[in-house]
Scaffold this active site. Structure first.
Site, PDB file in Angstrom:
ATOM      1  N   ASN A 103      63.775  21.722  58.075  1.00  0.00           N
ATOM      2  CA  ASN A 103      62.712  22.653  57.667  1.00  0.00           C
ATOM      3  C   ASN A 103      63.357  23.991  57.276  1.00  0.00           C
ATOM      4  OD1 ASN A 103      60.810  24.829  57.962  1.00  0.00           O
ATOM      5  ND2 ASN A 103      59.411  23.407  58.944  1.00  0.00           N
TER       6      ASN A 103
ATOM      7  N   HIS B 261      62.389  29.170  57.640  1.00  0.00           N
ATOM      8  CA  HIS B 261      62.997  30.416  58.142  1.00  0.00           C
ATOM      9  C   HIS B 261      63.867  31.097  57.083  1.00  0.00           C
ATOM     10  CE1 HIS B 261      61.351  30.038  61.990  1.00  0.00           C
ATOM     11  NE2 HIS B 261      62.420  29.835  62.729  1.00  0.00           N
TER      12      HIS B 261
ATOM     13  N   HIS C 156      56.709  24.272  54.968  1.00  0.00           N
ATOM     14  CA  HIS C 156      55.294  24.477  55.305  1.00  0.00           C
ATOM     15  C   HIS C 156      54.717  25.568  54.406  1.00  0.00           C
ATOM     16  CE1 HIS C 156      52.242  25.274  58.838  1.00  0.00           C
ATOM     17  NE2 HIS C 156      51.651  25.175  57.670  1.00  0.00           N
TER      18      HIS C 156
ATOM     19  N   ARG D 275      51.990  27.833  54.015  1.00  0.00           N
ATOM     20  CA  ARG D 275      50.874  28.348  54.815  1.00  0.00           C
ATOM     21  C   ARG D 275      49.848  29.042  53.931  1.00  0.00           C
ATOM     22  NH1 ARG D 275      50.619  29.369  60.291  1.00  0.00           N
ATOM     23  NH2 ARG D 275      52.233  28.307  61.479  1.00  0.00           N
TER      24      ARG D 275
ATOM     25  N   ARG E 255      53.306  33.204  54.234  1.00  0.00           N
ATOM     26  CA  ARG E 255      54.212  34.135  54.917  1.00  0.00           C
ATOM     27  C   ARG E 255      55.683  33.768  54.743  1.00  0.00           C
ATOM     28  NH1 ARG E 255      53.141  32.544  61.205  1.00  0.00           N
ATOM     29  NH2 ARG E 255      50.980  32.822  60.585  1.00  0.00           N
TER      30      ARG E 255
ATOM     31  N   GLU F  79      54.528  20.297  54.583  1.00  0.00           N
ATOM     32  CA  GLU F  79      53.597  20.524  55.692  1.00  0.00           C
ATOM     33  C   GLU F  79      52.505  21.457  55.213  1.00  0.00           C
ATOM     34  OE1 GLU F  79      55.298  22.290  59.126  1.00  0.00           O
ATOM     35  OE2 GLU F  79      56.833  20.780  59.301  1.00  0.00           O
TER      36      GLU F  79
ATOM     37  N   THR G 162      54.145  29.994  65.010  1.00  0.00           N
ATOM     38  CA  THR G 162      54.532  28.699  64.461  1.00  0.00           C
ATOM     39  C   THR G 162      53.417  27.721  64.830  1.00  0.00           C
ATOM     40  OG1 THR G 162      56.236  26.988  64.446  1.00  0.00           O
ATOM     41  CG2 THR G 162      55.918  28.157  66.518  1.00  0.00           C
ATOM     42  N   THR G 163      53.527  26.466  64.364  1.00  0.00           N
ATOM     43  CA  THR G 163      52.464  25.499  64.634  1.00  0.00           C
ATOM     44  C   THR G 163      52.435  25.181  66.120  1.00  0.00           C
ATOM     45  OG1 THR G 163      53.143  24.606  62.503  1.00  0.00           O
ATOM     46  CG2 THR G 163      51.466  23.379  63.712  1.00  0.00           C
TER      47      THR G 163
ATOM     48  N   GLU H 113      53.549  12.328  63.357  1.00  0.00           N
ATOM     49  CA  GLU H 113      54.671  13.116  63.871  1.00  0.00           C
ATOM     50  C   GLU H 113      54.256  13.631  65.237  1.00  0.00           C
ATOM     51  OE1 GLU H 113      56.357  16.125  61.308  1.00  0.00           O
ATOM     52  OE2 GLU H 113      57.282  17.141  63.016  1.00  0.00           O
TER      53      GLU H 113
ATOM     54  N   HIS I 281      59.433  19.767  66.457  1.00  0.00           N
ATOM     55  CA  HIS I 281      59.069  21.071  67.026  1.00  0.00           C
ATOM     56  C   HIS I 281      59.912  21.392  68.261  1.00  0.00           C
ATOM     57  CE1 HIS I 281      56.843  24.688  67.905  1.00  0.00           C
ATOM     58  NE2 HIS I 281      56.351  24.570  66.689  1.00  0.00           N
TER      59      HIS I 281
HETATM   60  N1  PXP Z   1      57.308  19.624  62.489  1.00  0.00           N
HETATM   61  C1  PXP Z   1      56.177  20.320  62.237  1.00  0.00           C
HETATM   62  C2  PXP Z   1      54.936  19.562  61.884  1.00  0.00           C
HETATM   63  C3  PXP Z   1      56.169  21.730  62.291  1.00  0.00           C
HETATM   64  O1  PXP Z   1      55.030  22.404  62.025  1.00  0.00           O
HETATM   65  C4  PXP Z   1      57.384  22.402  62.581  1.00  0.00           C
HETATM   66  C5  PXP Z   1      57.413  23.887  62.587  1.00  0.00           C
HETATM   67  O2  PXP Z   1      57.117  24.379  61.313  1.00  0.00           O
HETATM   68  C6  PXP Z   1      58.532  21.628  62.803  1.00  0.00           C
HETATM   69  C7  PXP Z   1      58.464  20.249  62.780  1.00  0.00           C
HETATM   70  C8  PXP Z   1      59.863  22.258  63.069  1.00  0.00           C
HETATM   71  O3  PXP Z   1      59.853  22.925  64.289  1.00  0.00           O
HETATM   72  P1  PXP Z   1      61.113  23.824  64.673  1.00  0.00           P
HETATM   73  O4  PXP Z   1      61.186  24.922  63.660  1.00  0.00           O
HETATM   74  O5  PXP Z   1      60.767  24.311  66.036  1.00  0.00           O
HETATM   75  O6  PXP Z   1      62.307  22.943  64.638  1.00  0.00           O
END
Ligand code: PXP
Length: 248
Positions: free
Chosen positions: A9, A12, A45, A47, A51, A73, A103-104, A154, A194
């Site tokens: 992902n 960041h 993602h 959003r 952001r 996402e 975050t989610t 997931e 996550h």
């Molecule tokens: N999976 C989903 C569905 C998420 O929303 C996120 C965070 O955006 C992640 C995975 C990745 O989480 P992390 O950034 O904590 O590794």
């Protein structure tokens, strides 16, 4: 052994870019580096408040990820479904979204889902987009996801990551294993994500039904330390070359 997918992902990286709006670091360039390093795909993602990832990033990621997986996402809203149907990522992961959250924070409430959610799933499936639902590792959510006709779930590993190294770790691991087993038995593909790190991910590898990890924060955080020395050396080299003598 099962095939295993790792999707990175890159949200960041976009957050860092947006902090200055200077155009760098570029999340698409980061995605390229992740693929070169062996990642099977990229997760981003989009959003509602944009952001981090922006609409243009989504189009550029689609362009880059021709031979690998693009997992978009997004919240289950009319606006996002319309974007997904236009961009056609390989996978859409539907997540709950609250503006105030960093975050989610939780999984989708599929069991109490509205008619709108099943309409959104159907619209995505009509475009041949694989749909994954981000849910808590609960039997009720797994069964309801299956009933919606998606290909993948997931499992939210946030609670496991918080419990890791403490008394609740074994219980959270067992909860994830049970949900993964239940989902697989129903024919669903099982992803997890996550809060995963190099420390807490190995135990999840022992759950055979999990075939995909989506990881962002820890990888981008590790990149600071695994790559910071190289960045300082690059800056020193640029100054040294211009000066003709080393920085002291
Ligand atoms: N999976 C989903 C569905 C998420 O929303 C996120 C965070 O955006 C992640 C995975 C990745 O989480 P992390 O950034 O904590 O590794």
């Amino acid at each position: 052994m099962n095939r295993m997918r790792l999707h990175i992902n890159v949200d960041h990286v976009a957050t860092l870019r947006n902090a200055r709006d200077a155009g760098y670091p570029d999340p698409i360039e980061a995605a390229r580096v992740c693929l070169d390093a062996g990642a099977s795909g990229i997760t981003a993602h989009l959003r509602e408040d944009r952001r981090h990832i922006r609409d243009e990033d989504v189009h550029r990621l689609r362009e880059l990820l021709k031979d690998s997986t693009f997992n978009l996402e997004m919240a289950a809203t009319n606006e996002m479904v319309a974007i997904a149907c236009e961009v056609k990522p390989d996978v859409v992961t539907l997540v709950p979204e609250r503006r105030q959250e960093r975050t989610t924070e939780g999984g989708l409430e599929i069991a109490k889902a509205s008619r709108a959610l099943s309409d959104h799933v159907a619209a995505l499936r009509r475009q041949k987009i694989k749909v994954s639902l981000f849910i808590a590792a609960d039997a009720e959510q797994v069964d309801a996801s299956h009933a919606l006709g998606v290909e993948q779930i997931e499992l939210h590993t946030g609670e496991y990551s918080h419990a890791f190294g403490g008394l609740g770790e074994t219980q959270e691991l067992a909860r994830l294993a049970a949900a993964a087993k239940r989902g697989r038995a129903l024919g669903l593909e099982i992803a997890a994500g996550h809060g995963l790190t190099t420390e807490n991910v190995p135990a999840l590898v022992s759950i055979p039904e999990i075939v995909e990890f989506n990881i962002g924060h820890a990888v981008i955080a590790d990149a600071v330390f695994l790559g910071l020395a190289g960045a300082v050396r690059a800056m020193l080299a640029a100054i040294t070359e211009a000066r003709g003598t080393p920085v002291r």
